[in-house]
Design a protein around this motif. Structure first.
Motif, PDB file in Angstrom:
ATOM      1  N   LEU A   1      63.959  56.450   7.587  1.00 11.77           N
ATOM      2  CA  LEU A   1      62.728  55.754   7.957  1.00 11.77           C
ATOM      3  C   LEU A   1      61.578  56.757   7.947  1.00 11.77           C
ATOM      4  N   TYR A   2      60.361  56.253   8.111  1.00 10.84           N
ATOM      5  CA  TYR A   2      59.189  57.123   8.058  1.00 10.84           C
ATOM      6  C   TYR A   2      58.794  57.538   9.475  1.00 10.84           C
ATOM      7  N   PRO A   3      58.946  58.824   9.792  1.00 10.49           N
ATOM      8  CA  PRO A   3      58.688  59.255  11.173  1.00 10.49           C
ATOM      9  C   PRO A   3      57.276  58.945  11.654  1.00 10.49           C
ATOM     10  N   ASP A   4      56.317  58.872  10.727  1.00 11.85           N
ATOM     11  CA  ASP A   4      54.927  58.681  11.157  1.00 11.85           C
ATOM     12  C   ASP A   4      54.520  57.206  11.193  1.00 11.85           C
ATOM     13  N   LEU A   5      55.439  56.305  10.883  1.00  9.71           N
ATOM     14  CA  LEU A   5      55.093  54.886  10.945  1.00  9.71           C
ATOM     15  C   LEU A   5      55.750  54.238  12.161  1.00  9.71           C
TER      16      LEU A   5
ATOM     17  N   GLU B   1      54.889  48.758  11.755  1.00  6.01           N
ATOM     18  CA  GLU B   1      54.502  49.115  10.389  1.00  6.01           C
ATOM     19  C   GLU B   1      55.702  49.151   9.448  1.00  6.01           C
TER      20      GLU B   1
ATOM     21  N   GLU C   1      56.400  45.494   8.678  1.00  2.00           N
ATOM     22  CA  GLU C   1      55.387  44.989   7.737  1.00  2.00           C
ATOM     23  C   GLU C   1      55.667  45.474   6.316  1.00  2.00           C
ATOM     24  N   PHE C   2      56.045  46.756   6.215  1.00  2.00           N
ATOM     25  CA  PHE C   2      56.288  47.348   4.902  1.00  2.00           C
ATOM     26  C   PHE C   2      57.483  46.666   4.220  1.00  2.00           C
TER      27      PHE C   2
ATOM     28  N   ARG D   1      56.161  55.238  17.093  1.00  2.00           N
ATOM     29  CA  ARG D   1      56.516  55.716  15.758  1.00  2.00           C
ATOM     30  C   ARG D   1      57.998  56.059  15.688  1.00  2.00           C
TER      31      ARG D   1
END
Lengths: 371, 241
Positions: free
Chosen positions: B89-93, B97, B100-101, B133
């Protein structure tokens, strides 16, 4: 059923924007660095030699000698020093770049309308500086003749009249700043995208992305778009700096310049993306990006060395380098006011290279986890 | 919704000199929760990636069936959900989010998304942390978010690669309860795990050891057939035999 979908590309782009906005370093890099570097190096890169120290041995001490020294000083290129000792010693110790000897009788001859002579001694050990000084002397000579004798010197039987078109002041900054902008913008674009796909691989998110219906082209477009916009803003700042800080004239069409920038940015972004897709590691991508983005564009794009004077092989080799074409276009638009017709070749070349690099990135885009 | 099943035939996968899978025939029958049990290095992740189409077999084959009839992987792909073992996963999202992505990637309409995300956030009890996040989530919450991303599109096939690895015992139990609560026992699910106690939670188990299949079937039947008290015992015997 699962063809290219603009919504998915858009959502990849939106996600990328979030990454950018949350990474102040990238944002500062993209927006601040180009204008900073262009301004910084724009001042440093200057082929004009100014403030040449001339040690004067005035043994005449007449009014004409004084006027001659004023003419040297007023040219803006020379600084007149009057040492107590021997000017040659000053040359030896590098306290002066040139020496001017005015012998007794100079004023008498010059004011009497007879031919008068002075000797100008140059330090030949720095030949680039020497050549530049030589270039300034005819102008000084003409000015001196006019002021001392009250007449223009008679024209020689055969004269070659030189006049610079397009950059009449022959300001090397006017010439260098647009080129410098091209190099920095190109490097920035390559570096920004070189990291993106590699980051997905290192982050592990690529494995997840590949298991979703998202297509490689959607990822590529989604990654190109936000960085393209970012770099375009960087270009705008560089443009402002060139115009406002360095006073570079802009004779061409802004629309054409925008087109050239878009094509060049796309080519550079695609190059970065290709590097990213192939290396899949941010560190390696960064290094390859710097090497492939900096050296060719510095040395082979015509930024410093004219392409026309390179060996034949390199003249052809430079054709695959986007910065070579953009350099031509940017300088043409800035200084010559070139139009679409004159720039058709560079613009088409940029478009072709963009497509080629994009196709390569797409072809090399791995859709599986095979090592 | 179609029912999918996956079969493999003498599936082999080599990485250079290393044989990760040495000719394994799995039968992942439809509508059941299958456990792929084995220690580290047994070939679980390789199997998962082969099933998800992310690796190509060196020999043998993976076949997909839709309602009993052979189907192409492309038919399965839109309704396949895969959760990799490694952090992906994206640590900054934030949680929102991420949802949503993935909603956009799966092209879910607003109504489906609203209903599904509310349901998932409720069951996982992550609704209070939607702004947090991924990089700041605990291990268990991170895995739950991964599961939510996978389940957002109501998949027909769910592949979970060691979803409970590195998660504390309570969160592990929660995770399994979550799987049942989400109706994961009504579609084809393959869960890989190195925790033997999790084997009994599966409808079918497949015991993988060093690239070979030791046993497969219903958990109780497998134990009975091997006259073993526990799955550990089968592995120990297998390693000695």
């Amino acid at each position: 059923m699962n063809a290219f979908n603009l919504h998915r590309a858009y959502s990849v782009a939106r996600k990328e924007v979030m990454h950018i906005l949350r990474d102040p370093f990238t944002l500062a890099l993209a927006l601040g660095l180009p204008v900073m570097l262009v301004t910084f190096f724009g001042y440093a890169i200057d082929f004009e030699v100014r403030d040449i120290k001339v040690a004067v041995a005035d043994r005449d001490n007449g009014p004409a000698a004084r006027r001659l020294k004023e003419i040297f000083a007023a040219s803006g290129y020379f600084r007149v020093l009057e040492p107590a000792g021997n000017p040659v010693e000053m040359l030896d110790s590098r306290r002066a770049d040139a020496a001017l000897f005015i012998e007794p009788g100079f004023s008498r001859d010059a004011l009497g309308g007879r031919p008068a002579r002075v000797q100008f001694v140059l330090d030949g050990s720095d030949n680039s500086k020497g050549a530049v000084m030589m270039g300034y002397l005819p102008g000084i000579q003409r000015a001196a003749a006019t002021r001392l004798y009250g007449v223009e010197p008679p024209p020689a039987p055969l004269s070659i009249e030189t006049r610079f078109l397009f950059n009449p002041e022959l300001s090397s900054r006017w010439f260098m700043v647009p080129g410098l902008g091209a190099i920095i913008i190109g490097l920035l674009a390559i570096l920004l995208t070189a990291m993106t796909v590699a980051r997905e691989w290192e982050n592990g998110s690529m494995e997840l992305l590949l298991s979703t219906p998202v297509r490689p082209l959607e990822i590529i477009i989604g990654k190109l778009a936000p960085y393209g916009l970012l770099v375009l803003i960087g270009v705008f700042f560089v443009y402002l700096s060139a115009r406002l800080v360095f006073g570079v004239p802009f004779l061409g069409s802004h629309l054409l310049f925008l087109l050239a920038c878009l094509l060049f940015i796309t080519a550079a972004l695609s190059q970065g993306l290709f590097i990213s897709v192939v290396t899949r590691q941010q560190q390696v991508a960064m290094q390859v990006g710097i090497i492939s983005g900096l050296l060719p564009s510095m040395l082979l794009s015509g930024f410093i060395f004219p392409v026309e004077s390179m060996p034949a092989f390199f003249q052809y080799f430079t054709m695959i380098l986007p910065p070579r074409w953009f350099m031509e276009a940017a300088r043409g638009i800035f200084l010559k006011g070139s139009g679409l017709a004159e720039l058709a070749v560079p613009l088409l070349a940029l478009a072709g290279l963009s497509l080629l690099l994009l196709a390569l990135a797409l072809k090399k885009f791995k859709t599986d986890l095979e090592p | 919704m179609s029912a999918f099943s996956i079969k493999t035939k003498t599936l082999k996968k080599d990485f250079g000199a290393v044989q990760a899978l040495k000719g394994v025939s799995f039968d992942f029958s439809e509508g059941l929760l299958h456990g792929l049990i084995g220690s580290n290095g047994a070939g679980k992740t390789t199997t998962m990636r082969l099933l998800a189409g992310l690796l190509k077999p060196s020999a043998g084959s993976v076949s997909y069936f839709k309602d009993g009839a052979p189907a192409a992987f492309a038919d399965l792909r839109p309704s396949l959900a895969y959760m990799p073992q490694q952090a992906s996963l994206y640590p900054d999202l934030s949680i929102d989010e991420h949802l949503e992505f993935f909603r956009a990637l799966y092209r879910l309409d607003a109504a489906t998304y609203a209903r599904r995300s509310k349901e998932l956030l409720g069951i996982t009890r992550l609704d209070k942390f939607r702004e947090r996040r991924a990089g700041q989530l605990s291990g268990g919450m991170y895995k739950k978010l991964g599961l939510m991303c996978a389940l957002l599109q109501s998949p027909s096939v769910l592949l979970l690669d060691e979803p409970t690895n590195g998660v504390d015992p309570i969160s592990r139990r929660e995770f399994w309860e979550l799987l049942y609560a989400l109706g994961a026992d009504r579609i084809l699910v393959v869960v890989s795990t190195a925790y033997m106690d999790e084997a009994e939670r599966c409808a079918r188990v497949h015991l993988l050891d060093d690239g070979t299949l030791l046993a497969s079937g219903e958990p109780r039947a497998v134990l009975k057939e091997r006259s073993a008290a526990s799955f550990e015992e089968i592995f120990i015997k297998g390693a000695n035999g």
